[in-house]
Design a protein around this motif. Structure first.
Motif, mmCIF file in Angstrom:
data_model
loop_
_atom_site.group_PDB
_atom_site.id
_atom_site.type_symbol
_atom_site.label_atom_id
_atom_site.label_comp_id
_atom_site.label_asym_id
_atom_site.label_seq_id
_atom_site.Cartn_x
_atom_site.Cartn_y
_atom_site.Cartn_z
ATOM 1 N N HIS A 172 1.762 -54.441 -28.660
ATOM 2 C CA HIS A 172 1.009 -53.874 -27.533
ATOM 3 C C HIS A 172 -0.473 -53.963 -27.845
ATOM 4 N N CYS A 173 -1.293 -53.787 -26.834
ATOM 5 C CA CYS A 173 -2.744 -53.724 -27.036
ATOM 6 C C CYS A 173 -3.104 -52.271 -27.328
ATOM 7 N N ASN A 174 -3.733 -52.037 -28.467
ATOM 8 C CA ASN A 174 -4.071 -50.654 -28.848
ATOM 9 C C ASN A 174 -4.973 -49.980 -27.821
ATOM 10 N N THR A 175 -5.768 -50.752 -27.136
ATOM 11 C CA THR A 175 -6.709 -50.172 -26.164
ATOM 12 C C THR A 175 -5.982 -49.810 -24.866
ATOM 13 N N HIS A 176 -5.292 -50.759 -24.255
ATOM 14 C CA HIS A 176 -4.622 -50.479 -22.976
ATOM 15 C C HIS A 176 -3.484 -49.468 -23.139
ATOM 16 N N ASP A 177 -2.818 -49.521 -24.284
ATOM 17 C CA ASP A 177 -1.657 -48.659 -24.504
ATOM 18 C C ASP A 177 -2.047 -47.172 -24.616
ATOM 19 N N LYS A 178 -3.355 -46.919 -24.783
ATOM 20 C CA LYS A 178 -3.829 -45.525 -24.906
ATOM 21 C C LYS A 178 -3.820 -44.788 -23.570
ATOM 22 N N LEU A 179 -3.848 -45.537 -22.508
ATOM 23 C CA LEU A 179 -3.992 -44.908 -21.187
ATOM 24 C C LEU A 179 -2.720 -44.125 -20.835
ATOM 25 N N ARG A 180 -2.915 -42.936 -20.270
ATOM 26 C CA ARG A 180 -1.783 -42.082 -19.901
ATOM 27 C C ARG A 180 -1.833 -41.782 -18.405
ATOM 28 N N PRO A 181 -0.672 -41.450 -17.791
ATOM 29 C CA PRO A 181 -0.663 -41.147 -16.355
ATOM 30 C C PRO A 181 -1.682 -40.055 -15.977
ATOM 31 N N GLU A 186 -6.155 -37.817 -12.925
ATOM 32 C CA GLU A 186 -7.474 -37.162 -12.938
ATOM 33 C C GLU A 186 -8.512 -38.006 -12.216
ATOM 34 N N ALA A 187 -8.507 -39.319 -12.499
ATOM 35 C CA ALA A 187 -9.479 -40.208 -11.857
ATOM 36 C C ALA A 187 -9.257 -40.244 -10.341
ATOM 37 N N ARG A 203 0.847 -49.452 -19.958
ATOM 38 C CA ARG A 203 2.258 -49.042 -19.968
ATOM 39 C C ARG A 203 2.852 -49.050 -18.547
ATOM 40 N N PRO A 204 4.194 -49.204 -18.439
ATOM 41 C CA PRO A 204 4.831 -49.252 -17.109
ATOM 42 C C PRO A 204 4.494 -48.040 -16.235
ATOM 43 N N GLU A 205 4.398 -46.839 -16.861
ATOM 44 C CA GLU A 205 4.150 -45.642 -16.046
ATOM 45 C C GLU A 205 2.742 -45.656 -15.434
ATOM 46 N N ILE A 206 1.832 -46.422 -16.044
ATOM 47 C CA ILE A 206 0.480 -46.571 -15.472
ATOM 48 C C ILE A 206 0.557 -47.560 -14.296
ATOM 49 N N LEU A 207 1.295 -48.648 -14.525
ATOM 50 C CA LEU A 207 1.402 -49.674 -13.469
ATOM 51 C C LEU A 207 2.068 -49.082 -12.226
ATOM 52 N N ASP A 208 2.980 -48.107 -12.439
ATOM 53 C CA ASP A 208 3.626 -47.440 -11.294
ATOM 54 C C ASP A 208 2.608 -46.699 -10.428
ATOM 55 N N PRO A 254 -14.258 -46.095 -14.533
ATOM 56 C CA PRO A 254 -13.250 -46.394 -15.561
ATOM 57 C C PRO A 254 -12.085 -45.421 -15.437
ATOM 58 N N ALA A 255 -10.857 -45.914 -15.656
ATOM 59 C CA ALA A 255 -9.692 -45.018 -15.619
ATOM 60 C C ALA A 255 -9.806 -43.988 -16.739
ATOM 61 N N ALA A 256 -10.441 -44.392 -17.858
ATOM 62 C CA ALA A 256 -10.744 -43.465 -18.956
ATOM 63 C C ALA A 256 -11.869 -44.107 -19.764
ATOM 64 N N THR A 257 -12.885 -43.334 -20.096
ATOM 65 C CA THR A 257 -14.035 -43.922 -20.793
ATOM 66 C C THR A 257 -13.679 -44.342 -22.222
ATOM 67 N N ARG A 258 -12.533 -43.853 -22.749
ATOM 68 C CA ARG A 258 -12.176 -44.235 -24.129
ATOM 69 C C ARG A 258 -11.503 -45.609 -24.196
ATOM 70 N N LEU A 259 -11.336 -46.279 -23.063
ATOM 71 C CA LEU A 259 -10.700 -47.606 -23.097
ATOM 72 C C LEU A 259 -11.692 -48.657 -23.569
ATOM 73 N N VAL A 260 -12.026 -48.568 -24.846
ATOM 74 C CA VAL A 260 -13.004 -49.479 -25.439
ATOM 75 C C VAL A 260 -12.314 -50.192 -26.594
ATOM 76 N N CYS A 261 -12.348 -51.518 -26.593
ATOM 77 C CA CYS A 261 -11.757 -52.274 -27.703
ATOM 78 C C CYS A 261 -12.839 -52.458 -28.768
ATOM 79 N N PRO A 262 -12.690 -51.820 -29.938
ATOM 80 C CA PRO A 262 -13.752 -51.893 -30.947
ATOM 81 C C PRO A 262 -14.036 -53.320 -31.398
ATOM 82 N N ASN A 263 -13.014 -54.156 -31.397
ATOM 83 C CA ASN A 263 -13.214 -55.550 -31.825
ATOM 84 C C ASN A 263 -14.077 -56.328 -30.844
#
Ligand code: SF4
Length: 304
Positions: A172-181, A186-187, A203-208, A254-263
């Motif tokens: 999985h992608c460590n960045t995208h996988d962090k997002l929660r419903p 909230e957004a 994650r599938p629950e986000i895509l839903d 942004p859906a969440a401001t923490r969605l930042v890929c450090p790389n």
């Protein structure tokens, strides 16, 4: 600001001198995107660079992207300004573990997301991007099993769209996988009129919860063509910069401001300047690996 202007000037001069083309992924820092000749997704960038007569490619992105550029442009020098810029998702599969899994699934076709090393592409039957994965999987013979690597979130999305049973890799992608419903809810509560755009690495629950699921290029296109004025963007926050540039009259959150890929943020203007000065660090792909990886990419390009 002065520093930024000075570095940008130095980069422009060196770029001419080196006959270089600068590529920037959409997740890069805004100032890096600003000095690039092309901004886009990884494969689109490598294809554009291959079509130029530049002698040098400076790839502002992560390691597997520079490898793809080297695969498509074997006669050009490919430089990744920061060698430490890897992709944790791509690192979740290597050719040894893949060989083991292939033995357990004899006859299965291996579909490799482009976010993989050259060696893994070389050991795969066909590549795909997040934009064409559904099309690629649909085109495979229905009697063959499929092993989809390495992103299980993208794989699950493709399975849902195509109805094809598939074996997944636990990547999985460590960045995208962090997002929660809760982030999306909230957004949405804060911006009730906004359209939710999500990347299939979520994650599938986000895509839903999304109104549209698309690649970065697809999200950008959606925002440009949509009559709607507000968008919640569920992907790495770097994409908001080109979205705001392309649609200055629309609002992007942004859906969440923490969605930042450090790389993706390791590349800075001074590293781009240094890369143009020294033409290092270089990224190369062994000829035998290149030939096989190119075959997997070429099969994808034929179909898409
Ligand atoms: S955003 Fe995810 S997939 Fe892209 S480089 Fe970062 S870790 Fe890899």
């Amino acid at each position: 600001m002065q520093d930024k202007e000075r570095l940008t000037g130095e980069i422009r001069e060196l770029k001419e001198k080196r006959r270089a083309v600068i590529l920037s992924h959409v997740y890069q820092r805004p100032e890096v995107q600003d000095v690039a000749d092309f901004v886009g997704d990884s494969l689109e960038l490598s294809r554009k660079a291959a079509a130029t007569d530049a002698e040098v490619i400076i790839f502002c992105g992560v390691h597997f992207m520079a490898e793809s550029a080297a695969i498509l442009s074997p006669d050009k020098v490919v430089v990744l300004p920061t060698l430490e810029a890897g992709c944790p998702m791509a690192d979740m599969v290597d050719e040894i573990a893949l060989a083991r899994r292939k033995k357990e699934l004899p006859g299965a076709l291996v579909v490799a997301y482009v976010n993989t090393s050259a060696e893994v592409k070389a050991a795969s039957d066909i590549c795909c991007t997040s934009a064409n994965a559904v099309k690629i999987v649909s085109s495979l013979p229905p009697d063959r099993e499929i092993l989809f690597i390495p992103d299980q979130n993208l794989g699950r999305w493709v399975r849902r769209q195509t109805g094809r049973p598939m074996h997944f890799w636990e990547g999985h992608c460590n960045t995208h996988d962090k997002l929660r419903p809760e982030d999306i809810l909230e957004a949405k509560a804060a911006h009730p009129a906004a359209v939710v755009l999500a990347h299939p690495e979520c994650r599938p629950e986000i895509l839903d919860l999304a109104d549209a699921v698309a690649s970065t290029t697809g999200m950008l296109r959606y925002a440009k063509e949509s009559p709607k004025r507000e968008f919640i963007v569920a992907t790495e926050t770097g994409l908001l910069y080109p979205m705001r540039q392309a649609c200055p009259d629309k609002e992007f959150y942004p859906a969440a401001t923490r969605l930042v890929c450090p790389n993706m943020k390791r590349t800075t203007l001074d590293k781009v300047r240094d890369a143009l000065t020294t033409l290092r660090p270089r990224v190369t792909v062994e000829p035998q690996v290149r030939e096989k990886a190119l075959a997997a990419l070429a099969r994808m390009l034929e179909l898409s």
